[in-house]
Design an enzyme around this catalytic site. Sequence first.
Site, short mmCIF file in Angstrom:
data_model
loop_
_atom_site.label_atom_id
_atom_site.label_comp_id
_atom_site.label_asym_id
_atom_site.label_seq_id
_atom_site.Cartn_x
_atom_site.Cartn_y
_atom_site.Cartn_z
N THR A 81 0.83 -1.20 0.00
CA THR A 81 0.00 0.00 0.00
C THR A 81 0.87 1.25 0.00
OG1 THR A 81 -1.84 -1.08 1.10
CG2 THR A 81 -1.60 1.27 1.50
N VAL A 106 -12.50 -5.79 1.26
CA VAL A 106 -12.00 -4.43 1.43
C VAL A 106 -11.17 -4.39 2.70
CG1 VAL A 106 -12.62 -2.01 1.75
CG2 VAL A 106 -13.99 -3.44 0.22
N1 ASP Z 1 -3.53 -2.56 4.32
C1 ASP Z 1 -3.71 -3.06 2.99
C2 ASP Z 1 -4.94 -3.91 2.91
O1 ASP Z 1 -5.20 -4.64 3.84
C3 ASP Z 1 -2.57 -3.86 2.51
C4 ASP Z 1 -1.26 -3.16 2.51
O2 ASP Z 1 -0.97 -2.36 3.42
O3 ASP Z 1 -0.49 -3.37 1.56
O4 ASP Z 1 -5.61 -3.88 1.91
#
Ligand code: ASP
Length: 317
Positions: free
Chosen positions: A184, A213
């Site tokens: 992310t 999600v």
């Molecule tokens: N937090 C993000 C999700 O759970 C994943 C990530 O941080 O790459 O969709």
Amino acid sequence: MSRPVIVIHGGAGALARQAMSAEKERRYNQALTGIVEQGQAILAAGGSALDAVTEAVRLLEECPLFNAGKGAVFTHQGGHELDASIMDGSMRQAGAVCGVTRIRNPILAARAVMEHSAHVMFTGAGAEAFAFGRGLEQVDPAFFSTAERYEQLQRALADAAGAILDHDVPTAEDPIDPDRKFGTVGAVACDRHGHLAAATSTGGMTNKQTGRVGDSPIIGAGCYADDATAAISCTGSGEVFIRTVAAYDVAAQIAYGGLSLQAAADRVVFDKILALGGSGGLIAVDATGNVALPFNGEGMYRGVGYVGGRPEIGIYR
Ligand code: ASP
């Protein structure tokens, strides 16, 4: 007094030293440095924290090294479902989209929701109709695909079938083990007026089920900003960040507990997330320009740039 600053992240996770080369590290450093510099330039010209985080996250979405926009991970079903959110700390206005597949820059859609609708979050087809109605760029869903992410999905599918162990040696082009990292992206900023903003964008987690999600588009979980406390953007195991209301918890500990930015951020990442079996990190800034970038794995792609200073880039602990 506020020291204007931009902070960015490109995800956190486990390091795979064996996948590391000087060339790969250079590519990540170069991408992170360039994006921090763009944010610094906006703030130096008197631009708002909101504009700085919007542009930083848009650039991270455009960069295929990171799991947001182009380069997003694949779902179990072989598609891409993108989530993004943004929050303006001065009025605590927010916007988010989730499960979108054809908006080139989901962060611009989140901002459009914030500025041009009476709502905070739109999902799927409704989000896309809204975004395209505002003139945002539409792409074919295949635009987001890259060969590296496709291989990652194949490994994850094989892993689910028990064929590959969790300590499988990574083969892709990424110093942070691509199968065990969270890619992310996010940005937080403080501008010269002491206004704060946060933005987060993601493709989610490799091999996620259609419709899943995570925390990234959820205000209070993966993104939060309030001039009175802090602006926060998270990366990590989304379900745990939702259950701990991670981003808001940093702000709440400052507001109700009188904790410093660093103490509040550390407590979320090292106590609360770990206690529920999660992992990841966050970036945070307050209205005086203090920053905190804790992560509980081995690495987090990150960069900090104060106006007038040199970008400070980090990957490892
Ligand atoms: N937090 C993000 C999700 O759970 C994943 C990530 O941080 O790459 O969709």
